[in-house]
Design a protein around this motif. Structure first.
Motif, PDB file in Angstrom:
ATOM      1  N   ASN A 180     -25.998 130.213  35.392  1.00 28.19           N
ATOM      2  CA  ASN A 180     -24.713 129.586  35.067  1.00 28.19           C
ATOM      3  C   ASN A 180     -25.014 128.206  34.496  1.00 28.19           C
ATOM      4  OD1 ASN A 180     -22.094 128.681  34.950  1.00 28.19           O
ATOM      5  ND2 ASN A 180     -21.632 128.960  37.118  1.00 28.19           N
ATOM      6  N   ILE A 181     -25.497 128.173  33.246  1.00 32.20           N
ATOM      7  CA  ILE A 181     -26.103 126.926  32.731  1.00 32.20           C
ATOM      8  C   ILE A 181     -25.104 125.783  32.570  1.00 32.20           C
ATOM      9  CG2 ILE A 181     -28.063 128.062  31.598  1.00 32.20           C
ATOM     10  CD1 ILE A 181     -26.723 127.630  28.934  1.00 32.20           C
ATOM     11  N   GLY A 182     -23.826 126.101  32.397  1.00 31.26           N
ATOM     12  CA  GLY A 182     -22.826 125.037  32.283  1.00 31.26           C
ATOM     13  C   GLY A 182     -22.686 124.253  33.571  1.00 31.26           C
ATOM     14  N   LYS A 227     -27.781 116.509  24.988  1.00 32.95           N
ATOM     15  CA  LYS A 227     -28.074 115.307  24.177  1.00 32.95           C
ATOM     16  C   LYS A 227     -29.561 114.944  24.238  1.00 32.95           C
ATOM     17  CE  LYS A 227     -23.597 112.944  24.151  1.00 32.95           C
ATOM     18  NZ  LYS A 227     -22.791 111.867  24.765  1.00 32.95           N
ATOM     19  N   SER A 228     -30.155 115.059  25.427  1.00 38.40           N
ATOM     20  CA  SER A 228     -31.575 114.702  25.578  1.00 38.40           C
ATOM     21  C   SER A 228     -32.481 115.696  24.857  1.00 38.40           C
ATOM     22  CB  SER A 228     -31.954 114.646  27.061  1.00 38.40           C
ATOM     23  OG  SER A 228     -31.155 113.715  27.736  1.00 38.40           O
ATOM     24  N   LEU A 229     -32.160 116.983  24.970  1.00 36.39           N
ATOM     25  CA  LEU A 229     -32.974 118.012  24.308  1.00 36.39           C
ATOM     26  C   LEU A 229     -32.911 117.880  22.784  1.00 36.39           C
ATOM     27  CD1 LEU A 229     -32.255 121.114  26.551  1.00 36.39           C
ATOM     28  CD2 LEU A 229     -34.510 120.150  26.099  1.00 36.39           C
ATOM     29  N   THR A 281     -19.120 118.932  24.542  1.00 28.38           N
ATOM     30  CA  THR A 281     -20.316 119.717  24.208  1.00 28.38           C
ATOM     31  C   THR A 281     -20.150 120.395  22.854  1.00 28.38           C
ATOM     32  OG1 THR A 281     -20.690 120.124  26.557  1.00 28.38           O
ATOM     33  CG2 THR A 281     -21.864 121.546  25.018  1.00 28.38           C
ATOM     34  N   ILE A 282     -18.988 121.012  22.647  1.00 27.01           N
ATOM     35  CA  ILE A 282     -18.712 121.684  21.361  1.00 27.01           C
ATOM     36  C   ILE A 282     -18.834 120.686  20.215  1.00 27.01           C
ATOM     37  CG2 ILE A 282     -16.936 122.863  19.988  1.00 27.01           C
ATOM     38  CD1 ILE A 282     -15.888 124.033  22.691  1.00 27.01           C
ATOM     39  N   ASP A 283     -18.217 119.520  20.392  1.00 29.09           N
ATOM     40  CA  ASP A 283     -18.245 118.500  19.331  1.00 29.09           C
ATOM     41  C   ASP A 283     -19.666 118.002  19.080  1.00 29.09           C
ATOM     42  OD1 ASP A 283     -15.550 118.838  19.212  1.00 29.09           O
ATOM     43  OD2 ASP A 283     -15.013 116.973  20.234  1.00 29.09           O
ATOM     44  N   THR A 300     -30.383 119.654  16.171  1.00 29.57           N
ATOM     45  CA  THR A 300     -31.080 120.921  16.402  1.00 29.57           C
ATOM     46  C   THR A 300     -30.227 122.051  16.975  1.00 29.57           C
ATOM     47  OG1 THR A 300     -31.755 120.048  18.544  1.00 29.57           O
ATOM     48  CG2 THR A 300     -33.366 119.901  16.773  1.00 29.57           C
ATOM     49  N   PHE A 301     -29.130 121.745  17.655  1.00 29.75           N
ATOM     50  CA  PHE A 301     -28.332 122.817  18.266  1.00 29.75           C
ATOM     51  C   PHE A 301     -27.620 123.619  17.188  1.00 29.75           C
ATOM     52  CE2 PHE A 301     -29.158 120.607  22.154  1.00 29.75           C
ATOM     53  CZ  PHE A 301     -29.175 121.634  23.096  1.00 29.75           C
TER      54      PHE A 301
END
Length: 443
Positions: free
Chosen positions: A198-200, A221-223, A246-248, A255-256
């Motif tokens: 459940n990564i969220g 953000k860090s990744l 997160t979506i924004d 990279t995402f």
């Protein structure tokens, strides 16, 4: 002395693949030689899954495969099914050792004696003892790496055994995740897929405590700043935990990629309540609309369960129409199967198997239609493809950032490379052909 040979087989999800890879590296560190599962080995390790009835049955088939390669080999079962039903696995002919949720990462500690047993030996903890975190990632198996960031689940969905198999929700420390991502990058791997149960819910400490040191957004953000990684992909994330921020951020990140997989499970609010999901259908619509607003070409995948107890024809049609009208890209369809020790298994309104299968077939047809429409909408557009490493009948395959599957005549020089392309046509097999574009010249 010649090194003992060990082979691995993984059933189930991306999380299992990341954990198998980590267990395999532990074996190699202890001097074992890793070989393919089809080869003769001294030890075979099967990482099990318990999400569907089918996964249970497949375990026995895989045990037989191992016995065919070497009937005297030492057979080990680990993973979710091994935690839920250790005795059942131990009774399977040929199985020597069964390790539960906390023991699987210490598997080599149990290998002092590789003598075949008449009955499988079980080492399985009470699941409430699974309160520590073991980081994992998969490399060497494919061009993408699966990076585990979270484990366990605190949700109480009525059909699900995962909390029983994996314990409470807990996360890796941010510095560990970043260190693992850097190690993956050093291997020349271009894409990382974030994975977990459940990564969220990322942010709960190592022992599942509620102290949120970092949020999922902090993690993302860090990744995004890790050197050398070209692409990051978020695997399945609950709709109630996928926030606007997160979506924004994904829409403008370095990279995402614009690809989301969001479990729905049912388009009927009545069924969602019976499932004890943590949202209603209107929130799901809101998430899809938000993604489309900032990333019109994003790929959106959906998990859905058919034949849940109490699902009438009306409920199913509600789900079908809901999905038909929603601007999504594909479905993963699961036919409900009863699991021991879940509330749903005791519920009234059992849907006949024949009806479940028919509904499943209808939604798979809808998925094919949705994927086709999504691909057609992408024709003429440009993107970047990451090529995979396998020669499949004379073709090399790959995925664009927004998860369009493409193909081209096999060329070994393309493996694990990124290529700018324009999508041109959909082939008979449903994959997309393309023309290569020259890379822009750096000024």
């Amino acid at each position: 002395m010649e090194a003992k040979k060990v082979a691995f087989y993984t059933l189930g999800c991306k999380l299992n693949f990341s954990e198998t890879s980590t267990i395999a590296r532990n074996f190699e560190d202890d001097g074992f030689q890793r070989v393919e599962f089809t080869e003769k080995a001294d030890i075979y390790v099967i990482n099990t899954c318990s999400v569907t009835e089918n996964a249970d049955k497949r375990f026995k088939t895989i045990v037989k495969q191992a016995q065919k390669a070497n009937e005297n080999a030492f057979l080990i079962a680990v993973g979710c099914y091994a935690q839920l039903k250790p005795e059942e696995l131990a009774e399977v002919n040929g199985v020597d050792l069964v390790l539960g949720a906390t023991e699987k990462f210490k598997v080599t500690d149990y290998l002092n004696d590789l003598t075949k047993n008449d009955f499988g030996e079980v080492h399985s903890c009470e699941i409430n003892e699974a309160d520590f975190y073991v980081g994992s990632y998969s490399i060497g198996d494919r061009t993408r790496a699966f990076l585990k960031v979270q484990d366990g689940c605190d949700y109480k969905c009525t059909y699900c055994t995962i909390p029983l198999a994996r314990g409470i929700s807990r996360s890796d420390k941010l510095e560990n995740v970043l260190k693992n991502a850097a190690q993956i990058s050093e291997q020349g791997i271009k894409e990382i897929v974030l994975t977990g149960v459940n990564i969220g819910d990322y942010g709960k400490g190592e022992f599942g405590n509620k102290k949120h040191e970092h949020t999922f957004l902090d993690l993302v953000k860090s990744l995004d700043e890790v050197e050398g990684i070209e692409r990051l992909r978020i695997s399945s994330i609950e709709p109630n935990l996928l926030k606007n921020e997160t979506i924004d951020f994904v829409s403008r990140s370095r990279t995402f990629v614009p690809h989301f997989h969001i479990p729905l499970q049912s388009g009927s609010d009545e069924i969602l309540k019976l499932m004890r999901r943590r949202y209603m259908s209107d929130l799901y619509v809101d998430r899809v609309n938000r993604i489309r607003e900032v990333m019109p070409d994003a790929c959106i995948g959906v998990d859905v369960i058919v034949g849940f107890p109490g699902e009438t024809d009306e409920h199913f049609l509600e789900t079908y129409n809901f999905l038909n009208e929603l601007d999504i890209s594909y479905l993963h369809v699961f036919t409900y199967s009863e699991r021991d020790n879940t509330p749903a298994a005791e519920m009234d309104g059992v849907v006949p198997l024949k009806v479940r299968k028919k509904r499943s077939k209808m939604l798979r047809g809808l998925s094919a239609k949705k994927r086709r429409a999504f691909y057609e909408n992408q024709l003429g557009k440009t993107g970047t493809v990451l090529f995979e490493g396998e020669n499949k009948e004379g073709y090399i395959h790959g995925f664009t950032e927004n998860y369009v599957k493409v193909k081209a005549p096999w060329n070994p020089n393309k493996v694990n490379t990124l290529q700018k392309i324009r999508l041109t046509e959909i082939d008979d097999d449903g994959m997309v052909r393309f023309e290569e574009l020259p890379e822009p010249v750096a000024v």
